[in-house]
Design a protein around this motif. Structure first.
Motif, short mmCIF file in Angstrom:
data_model
loop_
_atom_site.label_atom_id
_atom_site.label_comp_id
_atom_site.label_asym_id
_atom_site.label_seq_id
_atom_site.Cartn_x
_atom_site.Cartn_y
_atom_site.Cartn_z
N ASP A 40 67.52 47.75 47.22
CA ASP A 40 67.71 46.86 46.04
C ASP A 40 67.98 48.03 44.64
N GLU A 71 62.66 38.36 45.14
CA GLU A 71 62.82 37.31 46.16
C GLU A 71 63.93 36.33 46.18
N LYS A 74 66.88 36.72 48.68
CA LYS A 74 66.63 36.74 50.13
C LYS A 74 67.46 35.08 50.49
N GLY A 102 61.57 47.19 49.59
CA GLY A 102 60.38 46.41 49.98
C GLY A 102 60.67 45.20 50.90
N GLY A 103 60.04 44.46 51.15
CA GLY A 103 60.03 43.20 52.11
C GLY A 103 61.07 42.57 51.75
N VAL A 104 61.61 42.45 50.68
CA VAL A 104 62.92 41.47 50.49
C VAL A 104 64.16 42.29 51.18
N ASP A 107 63.63 42.16 55.05
CA ASP A 107 64.08 40.88 55.50
C ASP A 107 65.44 40.57 55.57
N THR A 127 59.66 50.90 51.47
CA THR A 127 59.09 51.61 50.09
C THR A 127 58.00 50.87 49.24
N SER A 128 57.63 49.57 49.67
CA SER A 128 56.46 48.98 48.99
C SER A 128 55.31 49.29 49.72
N LEU A 130 53.39 46.73 50.80
CA LEU A 130 53.34 45.43 51.63
C LEU A 130 54.46 45.87 52.69
N ALA A 135 55.62 44.21 56.47
CA ALA A 135 56.70 43.66 56.51
C ALA A 135 57.64 44.48 57.71
N LYS A 140 59.98 40.46 62.33
CA LYS A 140 60.21 39.19 61.89
C LYS A 140 61.39 39.39 60.86
N ASN A 150 61.42 31.72 53.98
CA ASN A 150 61.25 32.26 55.46
C ASN A 150 61.96 31.25 56.40
N VAL A 167 56.29 57.54 48.23
CA VAL A 167 57.28 56.64 47.39
C VAL A 167 56.53 55.71 46.49
N THR A 170 55.68 55.12 42.74
CA THR A 170 56.51 54.71 41.70
C THR A 170 56.37 53.12 41.62
N HIS A 175 52.42 45.16 42.06
CA HIS A 175 53.09 45.28 43.48
C HIS A 175 52.00 46.06 44.32
N1 NAD Z 1 58.89 40.28 58.02
C1 NAD Z 1 57.90 40.10 57.70
O1 NAD Z 1 56.97 40.39 58.79
C2 NAD Z 1 57.17 40.04 56.21
C3 NAD Z 1 55.60 40.21 56.41
C4 NAD Z 1 55.23 40.15 55.00
C5 NAD Z 1 56.13 39.65 53.91
N2 NAD Z 1 57.50 39.76 53.90
C6 NAD Z 1 58.48 39.60 52.98
O2 NAD Z 1 58.29 40.63 52.14
C7 NAD Z 1 58.78 40.10 50.72
C8 NAD Z 1 57.80 40.77 49.77
O3 NAD Z 1 58.00 42.19 49.95
P1 NAD Z 1 57.51 43.18 48.85
O4 NAD Z 1 56.44 42.71 48.02
O5 NAD Z 1 57.80 44.44 49.05
O6 NAD Z 1 58.68 42.69 47.80
P2 NAD Z 1 60.00 43.51 47.14
O7 NAD Z 1 60.86 43.70 48.01
O8 NAD Z 1 60.62 42.33 46.23
O9 NAD Z 1 59.54 44.50 46.35
C9 NAD Z 1 58.71 44.59 45.18
C10 NAD Z 1 59.35 44.99 43.95
O10 NAD Z 1 58.96 46.52 43.93
C11 NAD Z 1 60.28 47.25 43.66
N3 NAD Z 1 60.04 48.38 44.66
C12 NAD Z 1 60.05 48.46 45.95
N4 NAD Z 1 59.75 49.76 46.51
C13 NAD Z 1 59.44 50.39 45.01
C14 NAD Z 1 58.97 51.81 44.90
N5 NAD Z 1 58.74 52.62 45.98
N6 NAD Z 1 59.12 52.31 43.55
C15 NAD Z 1 59.41 51.51 42.50
N7 NAD Z 1 59.53 50.25 43.06
C16 NAD Z 1 59.68 49.70 44.31
C17 NAD Z 1 61.32 46.52 44.35
O11 NAD Z 1 62.67 46.73 43.68
C18 NAD Z 1 60.72 45.01 43.81
O12 NAD Z 1 61.12 44.70 42.47
C19 NAD Z 1 58.80 38.42 50.94
O13 NAD Z 1 60.09 38.17 50.64
C20 NAD Z 1 58.15 38.13 52.11
O14 NAD Z 1 58.44 37.07 52.61
C21 NAD Z 1 58.07 39.64 55.27
#
Ligand code: NAD
Length: 364
Positions: A40, A71, A74, A102-104, A107, A127-128, A130, A135, A140, A150, A167, A170, A175
Protein backbone atom coordinates in the motif's frame (compact mmCIF):
# COMPACT_ATOMS: atom_id res chain seq x y z
CA UNK A 1 9.42 -20.83 12.97
CA UNK A 2 8.29 -23.85 10.97
CA UNK A 3 4.58 -24.04 10.12
CA UNK A 4 3.82 -27.73 9.65
CA UNK A 5 0.73 -27.52 7.46
CA UNK A 6 0.32 -31.01 5.99
CA UNK A 7 1.60 -31.14 2.42
CA UNK A 8 2.96 -27.60 2.27
CA UNK A 9 5.05 -26.67 5.31
CA UNK A 10 6.77 -23.31 5.31
CA UNK A 11 9.05 -21.11 7.37
CA UNK A 12 8.32 -17.82 9.10
CA UNK A 13 11.54 -15.81 9.43
CA UNK A 14 11.38 -13.51 12.46
CA UNK A 15 14.06 -10.97 13.34
CA UNK A 16 15.21 -7.45 12.60
CA UNK A 17 16.76 -6.06 9.45
CA UNK A 18 15.28 -8.92 7.43
CA UNK A 19 14.02 -6.88 4.47
CA UNK A 20 17.59 -6.36 3.35
CA UNK A 21 18.19 -10.10 3.54
CA UNK A 22 15.20 -11.30 1.53
CA UNK A 23 17.27 -12.75 -1.30
CA UNK A 24 19.45 -14.79 1.03
CA UNK A 25 16.45 -15.94 3.11
CA UNK A 26 14.10 -16.71 0.27
CA UNK A 27 16.36 -18.01 -2.48
CA UNK A 28 15.56 -21.68 -1.81
CA UNK A 29 11.79 -21.07 -1.70
CA UNK A 30 11.35 -18.66 -4.59
CA UNK A 31 10.01 -20.01 -7.85
CA UNK A 32 12.04 -19.37 -11.00
CA UNK A 33 9.51 -17.10 -12.67
CA UNK A 34 8.73 -13.42 -12.50
CA UNK A 35 8.14 -11.66 -9.20
CA UNK A 36 5.71 -8.85 -8.48
CA UNK A 37 5.36 -6.88 -5.26
CA UNK A 38 2.02 -5.70 -3.85
CA UNK A 39 1.98 -3.00 -1.19
CA UNK A 40 0.00 0.00 0.00
CA UNK A 41 1.17 3.56 -0.57
CA UNK A 42 2.17 4.17 3.07
CA UNK A 43 4.22 0.99 3.42
CA UNK A 44 5.69 1.29 -0.09
CA UNK A 45 7.00 4.79 0.69
CA UNK A 46 8.69 3.51 3.85
CA UNK A 47 9.94 0.05 2.89
CA UNK A 48 9.72 -0.78 -0.81
CA UNK A 49 13.27 0.38 -1.50
CA UNK A 50 14.57 -1.79 1.32
CA UNK A 51 12.75 -4.85 0.02
CA UNK A 52 13.76 -4.30 -3.60
CA UNK A 53 17.33 -3.64 -2.47
CA UNK A 54 17.23 -6.88 -0.51
CA UNK A 55 16.08 -8.75 -3.61
CA UNK A 56 18.67 -6.94 -5.73
CA UNK A 57 20.65 -9.81 -7.19
CA UNK A 58 17.57 -11.85 -7.96
CA UNK A 59 15.60 -9.45 -10.08
CA UNK A 60 16.68 -6.51 -12.14
CA UNK A 61 13.27 -4.93 -12.20
CA UNK A 62 10.44 -5.58 -9.77
CA UNK A 63 6.94 -4.74 -10.96
CA UNK A 64 5.05 -3.21 -8.05
CA UNK A 65 1.33 -2.69 -7.54
CA UNK A 66 0.38 -0.17 -4.88
CA UNK A 67 -3.09 0.14 -3.34
CA UNK A 68 -4.55 2.84 -1.14
CA UNK A 69 -4.13 1.96 2.54
CA UNK A 70 -7.14 0.63 4.39
CA UNK A 71 -9.91 -1.90 4.44
CA UNK A 72 -11.72 -0.29 1.51
CA UNK A 73 -9.03 -1.58 -0.84
CA UNK A 74 -9.95 -5.20 -0.08
CA UNK A 75 -12.54 -5.60 -2.82
CA UNK A 76 -13.25 -7.83 -5.79
CA UNK A 77 -12.57 -4.79 -8.02
CA UNK A 78 -9.13 -4.35 -6.47
CA UNK A 79 -8.41 -8.05 -7.02
CA UNK A 80 -9.43 -7.75 -10.68
CA UNK A 81 -7.09 -4.80 -11.21
CA UNK A 82 -4.31 -6.74 -9.54
CA UNK A 83 -4.92 -9.84 -11.72
CA UNK A 84 -4.66 -7.60 -14.79
CA UNK A 85 -1.46 -6.04 -13.49
CA UNK A 86 0.07 -9.48 -12.92
CA UNK A 87 -0.88 -10.53 -16.42
CA UNK A 88 0.52 -7.34 -17.98
CA UNK A 89 3.72 -7.66 -15.94
CA UNK A 90 4.45 -11.08 -17.35
CA UNK A 91 3.85 -13.01 -14.13
CA UNK A 92 2.93 -16.60 -15.01
CA UNK A 93 2.36 -19.94 -13.29
CA UNK A 94 5.97 -20.09 -12.14
CA UNK A 95 5.82 -16.53 -10.80
CA UNK A 96 5.42 -15.15 -7.31
CA UNK A 97 3.58 -12.36 -5.53
CA UNK A 98 5.23 -10.64 -2.57
CA UNK A 99 2.78 -9.03 -0.20
CA UNK A 100 4.54 -6.15 1.60
CA UNK A 101 2.14 -4.56 4.08
CA UNK A 102 -0.50 -5.10 6.75
CA UNK A 103 -3.37 -7.55 6.75
CA UNK A 104 -5.20 -5.72 3.99
CA UNK A 105 -2.31 -6.10 1.53
CA UNK A 106 -1.73 -9.68 2.70
CA UNK A 107 -5.35 -10.73 2.25
CA UNK A 108 -5.77 -9.03 -1.13
CA UNK A 109 -2.42 -10.14 -2.57
CA UNK A 110 -2.90 -13.64 -1.15
CA UNK A 111 -6.35 -13.88 -2.71
CA UNK A 112 -5.11 -12.59 -6.08
CA UNK A 113 -2.18 -15.03 -6.03
CA UNK A 114 -4.41 -17.93 -5.01
CA UNK A 115 -6.73 -17.37 -7.95
CA UNK A 116 -4.44 -15.98 -10.69
CA UNK A 117 -3.78 -18.78 -13.21
CA UNK A 118 -5.38 -21.18 -10.69
CA UNK A 119 -2.88 -20.28 -8.03
CA UNK A 120 0.66 -18.98 -7.96
CA UNK A 121 3.13 -18.63 -5.13
CA UNK A 122 2.81 -15.88 -2.51
CA UNK A 123 5.38 -14.70 0.01
CA UNK A 124 4.00 -12.73 2.92
CA UNK A 125 6.11 -9.84 4.20
CA UNK A 126 3.88 -8.50 6.98
CA UNK A 127 4.61 -5.00 8.25
CA UNK A 128 1.88 -4.46 10.87
CA UNK A 129 1.90 -6.23 14.22
CA UNK A 130 -1.49 -7.77 13.49
CA UNK A 131 -0.22 -9.18 10.21
CA UNK A 132 3.03 -10.49 11.75
CA UNK A 133 1.32 -12.31 14.62
CA UNK A 134 -1.86 -13.37 12.90
CA UNK A 135 -2.90 -12.54 9.33
CA UNK A 136 0.27 -13.59 7.47
CA UNK A 137 0.32 -17.08 8.96
CA UNK A 138 -2.38 -19.65 8.32
CA UNK A 139 -3.23 -19.25 4.67
CA UNK A 140 -6.58 -17.48 4.91
CA UNK A 141 -7.04 -14.96 2.12
CA UNK A 142 -10.14 -12.93 1.30
CA UNK A 143 -11.75 -9.82 -0.07
CA UNK A 144 -14.89 -8.10 1.21
CA UNK A 145 -18.33 -7.76 -0.26
CA UNK A 146 -20.33 -4.63 0.61
CA UNK A 147 -21.22 -4.97 4.32
CA UNK A 148 -19.79 -8.49 4.48
CA UNK A 149 -16.14 -8.72 5.52
CA UNK A 150 -13.95 -11.55 4.21
CA UNK A 151 -16.88 -13.09 2.37
CA UNK A 152 -15.00 -14.27 -0.73
CA UNK A 153 -11.71 -16.04 -0.34
CA UNK A 154 -9.66 -19.19 -0.44
CA UNK A 155 -7.12 -21.00 1.67
CA UNK A 156 -3.69 -20.46 0.15
CA UNK A 157 -0.62 -21.05 2.30
CA UNK A 158 2.34 -18.77 1.62
CA UNK A 159 5.64 -20.17 0.36
CA UNK A 160 7.35 -18.28 3.20
CA UNK A 161 6.77 -15.39 5.62
CA UNK A 162 9.33 -12.69 6.48
CA UNK A 163 8.48 -10.77 9.65
CA UNK A 164 11.04 -8.04 10.30
CA UNK A 165 10.08 -6.51 13.63
CA UNK A 166 12.07 -3.28 13.15
CA UNK A 167 9.40 -2.06 10.69
CA UNK A 168 6.87 -2.00 13.54
CA UNK A 169 8.51 1.22 14.83
CA UNK A 170 6.69 3.30 12.22
CA UNK A 171 3.26 1.77 12.82
CA UNK A 172 0.72 4.21 14.28
CA UNK A 173 0.09 3.77 18.03
CA UNK A 174 -3.50 2.78 17.30
CA UNK A 175 -2.60 0.03 14.87
CA UNK A 176 0.18 -1.13 17.15
CA UNK A 177 -2.19 -1.46 20.11
CA UNK A 178 -4.71 -3.20 17.88
CA UNK A 179 -2.08 -5.82 17.07
CA UNK A 180 -1.28 -6.20 20.77
CA UNK A 181 -4.85 -7.36 21.36
CA UNK A 182 -4.21 -10.30 19.01
CA UNK A 183 -0.95 -10.99 20.83
CA UNK A 184 -2.83 -11.23 24.13
CA UNK A 185 -5.42 -13.48 22.47
CA UNK A 186 -2.72 -15.79 21.15
CA UNK A 187 -1.09 -16.02 24.58
CA UNK A 188 -4.45 -16.75 26.21
CA UNK A 189 -5.36 -19.57 23.84
CA UNK A 190 -1.98 -21.23 23.61
CA UNK A 191 1.08 -19.84 25.40
CA UNK A 192 1.05 -19.18 29.15
CA UNK A 193 4.75 -18.22 29.08
CA UNK A 194 4.05 -15.54 26.50
CA UNK A 195 1.31 -14.22 28.78
CA UNK A 196 3.81 -14.07 31.68
CA UNK A 197 6.21 -12.18 29.41
CA UNK A 198 3.50 -9.64 28.54
CA UNK A 199 2.76 -9.14 32.22
CA UNK A 200 6.39 -8.81 33.23
CA UNK A 201 7.61 -6.66 30.34
CA UNK A 202 4.59 -4.56 29.43
CA UNK A 203 6.71 -1.38 29.50
CA UNK A 204 9.16 -2.83 26.95
CA UNK A 205 6.27 -4.09 24.86
CA UNK A 206 4.65 -0.66 24.79
CA UNK A 207 8.06 0.88 23.96
CA UNK A 208 8.41 -1.59 21.02
CA UNK A 209 11.68 -3.03 22.23
CA UNK A 210 12.98 -5.05 19.26
CA UNK A 211 14.16 -8.06 21.28
CA UNK A 212 10.86 -8.42 23.10
CA UNK A 213 8.99 -7.98 19.82
CA UNK A 214 11.05 -10.71 18.16
CA UNK A 215 10.17 -13.08 20.99
CA UNK A 216 6.50 -12.12 20.87
CA UNK A 217 6.13 -12.48 17.09
CA UNK A 218 7.96 -15.83 17.01
CA UNK A 219 5.86 -17.22 19.86
CA UNK A 220 2.60 -16.06 18.30
CA UNK A 221 3.53 -17.61 14.95
CA UNK A 222 4.36 -20.87 16.72
CA UNK A 223 0.99 -20.98 18.51
CA UNK A 224 -0.97 -20.03 15.42
CA UNK A 225 1.08 -22.41 13.29
CA UNK A 226 0.35 -25.36 15.60
CA UNK A 227 -3.36 -24.59 15.65
CA UNK A 228 -3.49 -24.13 11.87
CA UNK A 229 -1.48 -27.28 11.21
CA UNK A 230 -4.07 -29.26 13.19
CA UNK A 231 -7.08 -27.67 11.48
CA UNK A 232 -6.03 -25.90 8.29
CA UNK A 233 -9.56 -25.37 7.00
CA UNK A 234 -11.07 -24.01 10.22
CA UNK A 235 -13.47 -26.91 10.76
CA UNK A 236 -12.90 -27.42 14.48
CA UNK A 237 -9.98 -26.73 16.77
CA UNK A 238 -8.94 -23.53 14.93
CA UNK A 239 -12.10 -22.00 16.43
CA UNK A 240 -10.27 -21.19 19.68
CA UNK A 241 -8.54 -18.38 17.76
CA UNK A 242 -11.89 -16.61 18.00
CA UNK A 243 -11.42 -15.98 21.74
CA UNK A 244 -12.86 -12.52 22.40
CA UNK A 245 -14.16 -12.25 18.85
CA UNK A 246 -17.81 -13.17 19.46
CA UNK A 247 -18.48 -9.95 21.34
CA UNK A 248 -15.66 -8.08 19.59
CA UNK A 249 -17.11 -8.67 16.16
CA UNK A 250 -20.64 -7.81 17.36
CA UNK A 251 -19.35 -4.50 18.77
CA UNK A 252 -17.64 -3.66 15.48
CA UNK A 253 -20.80 -4.48 13.56
CA UNK A 254 -23.03 -2.48 15.95
CA UNK A 255 -20.75 0.53 15.37
CA UNK A 256 -20.74 0.03 11.60
CA UNK A 257 -17.00 -0.78 11.71
CA UNK A 258 -16.28 2.81 12.78
CA UNK A 259 -14.78 4.20 15.96
CA UNK A 260 -12.98 1.41 17.75
CA UNK A 261 -10.26 -0.57 16.00
CA UNK A 262 -10.67 -4.32 15.61
CA UNK A 263 -8.15 -4.84 18.39
CA UNK A 264 -9.98 -2.54 20.79
CA UNK A 265 -13.24 -4.38 20.15
CA UNK A 266 -11.50 -7.74 20.62
CA UNK A 267 -9.87 -6.50 23.86
CA UNK A 268 -13.30 -5.68 25.28
CA UNK A 269 -14.55 -9.01 23.95
CA UNK A 270 -11.74 -10.86 25.72
CA UNK A 271 -12.43 -9.11 29.03
CA UNK A 272 -16.08 -10.15 28.72
CA UNK A 273 -15.25 -13.72 27.67
CA UNK A 274 -12.93 -14.03 30.68
CA UNK A 275 -15.72 -12.89 32.98
CA UNK A 276 -18.27 -15.19 31.37
CA UNK A 277 -15.85 -18.09 31.80
CA UNK A 278 -15.83 -17.55 35.56
CA UNK A 279 -19.62 -17.22 35.70
CA UNK A 280 -20.00 -20.48 33.78
CA UNK A 281 -17.53 -22.14 36.15
CA UNK A 282 -14.81 -22.90 33.61
CA UNK A 283 -12.12 -20.73 35.18
CA UNK A 284 -11.03 -19.39 38.58
CA UNK A 285 -11.80 -15.65 38.95
CA UNK A 286 -8.21 -14.73 39.90
CA UNK A 287 -6.91 -16.35 36.70
CA UNK A 288 -9.55 -14.65 34.54
CA UNK A 289 -8.74 -11.22 36.02
CA UNK A 290 -5.20 -11.40 34.64
CA UNK A 291 -6.66 -10.80 31.18
CA UNK A 292 -8.19 -7.33 31.69
CA UNK A 293 -5.17 -6.40 33.82
CA UNK A 294 -2.66 -7.18 31.08
CA UNK A 295 -4.84 -5.53 28.42
CA UNK A 296 -4.96 -2.32 30.46
CA UNK A 297 -1.19 -2.36 30.97
CA UNK A 298 -0.85 -2.44 27.18
CA UNK A 299 -3.20 0.52 26.73
CA UNK A 300 -6.24 -1.45 25.58
CA UNK A 301 -9.84 -0.95 26.72
CA UNK A 302 -11.57 -3.59 28.85
CA UNK A 303 -15.01 -2.18 29.48
CA UNK A 304 -18.02 -0.91 27.61
CA UNK A 305 -18.58 2.79 28.09
CA UNK A 306 -21.91 4.47 27.37
CA UNK A 307 -25.11 2.60 26.69
CA UNK A 308 -24.97 -1.08 25.85
CA UNK A 309 -25.38 -1.21 22.03
CA UNK A 310 -28.83 -2.46 21.06
CA UNK A 311 -29.22 -5.97 19.71
CA UNK A 312 -25.80 -7.23 20.80
CA UNK A 313 -26.93 -10.81 21.53
CA UNK A 314 -28.48 -10.99 18.06
CA UNK A 315 -25.31 -9.69 16.44
CA UNK A 316 -23.36 -12.28 18.37
CA UNK A 317 -25.77 -14.93 17.19
CA UNK A 318 -25.37 -13.85 13.59
CA UNK A 319 -21.66 -13.96 13.83
CA UNK A 320 -20.79 -16.38 11.05
CA UNK A 321 -18.93 -18.53 13.55
CA UNK A 322 -22.05 -19.00 15.73
CA UNK A 323 -24.33 -22.01 15.39
CA UNK A 324 -27.98 -22.08 16.41
CA UNK A 325 -29.47 -22.59 18.95
CA UNK A 326 -27.82 -20.31 21.49
CA UNK A 327 -24.33 -19.03 21.05
CA UNK A 328 -21.04 -20.87 21.19
CA UNK A 329 -18.22 -19.00 22.82
CA UNK A 330 -14.55 -19.67 23.36
CA UNK A 331 -14.15 -19.99 27.14
CA UNK A 332 -11.04 -19.68 29.25
CA UNK A 333 -9.98 -22.64 31.39
CA UNK A 334 -6.64 -21.22 32.43
CA UNK A 335 -4.18 -18.85 30.76
CA UNK A 336 -2.85 -20.76 27.77
CA UNK A 337 -5.85 -23.04 27.50
CA UNK A 338 -9.28 -22.34 26.02
CA UNK A 339 -12.09 -24.39 24.58
CA UNK A 340 -15.33 -23.85 22.74
CA UNK A 341 -18.38 -24.14 24.99
CA UNK A 342 -22.07 -23.66 24.55
CA UNK A 343 -24.59 -23.09 23.45
CA UNK A 344 -24.95 -20.29 25.99
CA UNK A 345 -28.62 -19.35 26.36
CA UNK A 346 -29.91 -15.88 25.53
CA UNK A 347 -30.73 -15.31 29.24
CA UNK A 348 -27.22 -16.18 30.36
CA UNK A 349 -25.84 -13.94 27.65
CA UNK A 350 -28.04 -10.99 28.62
CA UNK A 351 -27.16 -11.40 32.28
CA UNK A 352 -23.45 -11.59 31.60
CA UNK A 353 -23.46 -8.59 29.26
CA UNK A 354 -25.40 -6.56 31.85
CA UNK A 355 -23.02 -7.60 34.60
CA UNK A 356 -20.00 -6.79 32.44
CA UNK A 357 -21.44 -3.47 31.36
CA UNK A 358 -22.28 -2.40 34.91
CA UNK A 359 -18.70 -3.07 35.94
CA UNK A 360 -19.46 -6.09 38.13
CA UNK A 361 -16.80 -7.98 36.24
CA UNK A 362 -14.06 -5.66 37.47
CA UNK A 363 -14.80 -5.89 41.17
CA UNK A 364 -12.32 -7.95 43.10
N1 NAD B 1 -5.96 -13.72 6.77
C1 NAD B 1 -6.09 -13.76 8.06
O1 NAD B 1 -5.96 -14.82 8.70
C2 NAD B 1 -6.40 -12.50 8.80
C3 NAD B 1 -6.34 -12.48 10.19
C4 NAD B 1 -6.58 -11.29 10.86
C5 NAD B 1 -6.90 -10.16 10.14
N2 NAD B 1 -6.96 -10.21 8.77
C6 NAD B 1 -7.27 -9.01 8.00
O2 NAD B 1 -6.24 -8.06 8.22
C7 NAD B 1 -6.75 -6.75 7.99
C8 NAD B 1 -6.26 -5.83 9.07
O3 NAD B 1 -4.86 -5.83 9.06
P1 NAD B 1 -4.01 -4.57 9.55
O4 NAD B 1 -4.48 -4.16 10.89
O5 NAD B 1 -2.60 -4.87 9.33
O6 NAD B 1 -4.54 -3.43 8.58
P2 NAD B 1 -3.85 -2.65 7.36
O7 NAD B 1 -3.25 -3.57 6.39
O8 NAD B 1 -4.89 -1.70 6.88
O9 NAD B 1 -2.69 -1.83 8.06
C9 NAD B 1 -3.00 -0.85 9.00
C10 NAD B 1 -2.43 0.52 8.62
O10 NAD B 1 -1.06 0.53 8.99
C11 NAD B 1 -0.26 0.94 7.88
N3 NAD B 1 1.00 0.22 8.04
C12 NAD B 1 1.22 -1.12 7.91
N4 NAD B 1 2.48 -1.41 8.24
C13 NAD B 1 3.09 -0.24 8.57
C14 NAD B 1 4.39 0.11 9.03
N5 NAD B 1 5.33 -0.82 9.25
N6 NAD B 1 4.65 1.41 9.27
C15 NAD B 1 3.69 2.36 9.10
N7 NAD B 1 2.44 2.09 8.70
C16 NAD B 1 2.14 0.80 8.44
C17 NAD B 1 -1.06 0.60 6.66
O11 NAD B 1 -0.71 1.43 5.58
C18 NAD B 1 -2.49 0.86 7.14
O12 NAD B 1 -2.80 2.21 7.03
C19 NAD B 1 -8.26 -6.89 7.93
O13 NAD B 1 -8.69 -6.75 6.61
C20 NAD B 1 -8.52 -8.30 8.42
O14 NAD B 1 -9.67 -8.88 7.84
C21 NAD B 1 -6.71 -11.36 8.11
Amino acid sequence: VRIAVPGRPYTVYVGHGLLERTRELLAPQLPKGKLAVVSDSTVARLYLHRLVGGLGGLVSEVPTWTIRPGERSKTVGAARRLWQFLLASGVRRDGCVMALGGGVVGDLAGFAAATFMRGISVVQIPTSLLAQVDAAVGGKTAVNLPRAKNMVGVFHQPAAVVASVDVLRTLSPRHYRSGLAEVVKTAVVGDADLFDLLEERSTDVVARNCDVLGEIVARCCRVKGDIVAADERDLGSREVLNFGHTLGHALEEAAGFRGRTHGEAVAIGMAWAADLSTVLGHCAPAEARRIPAVLRSLGLPTSLRGALPKGLPELMRWDKKARAPGIRVVALESIGSCRVVGPVSEEELHASLERFHSGGAHEP
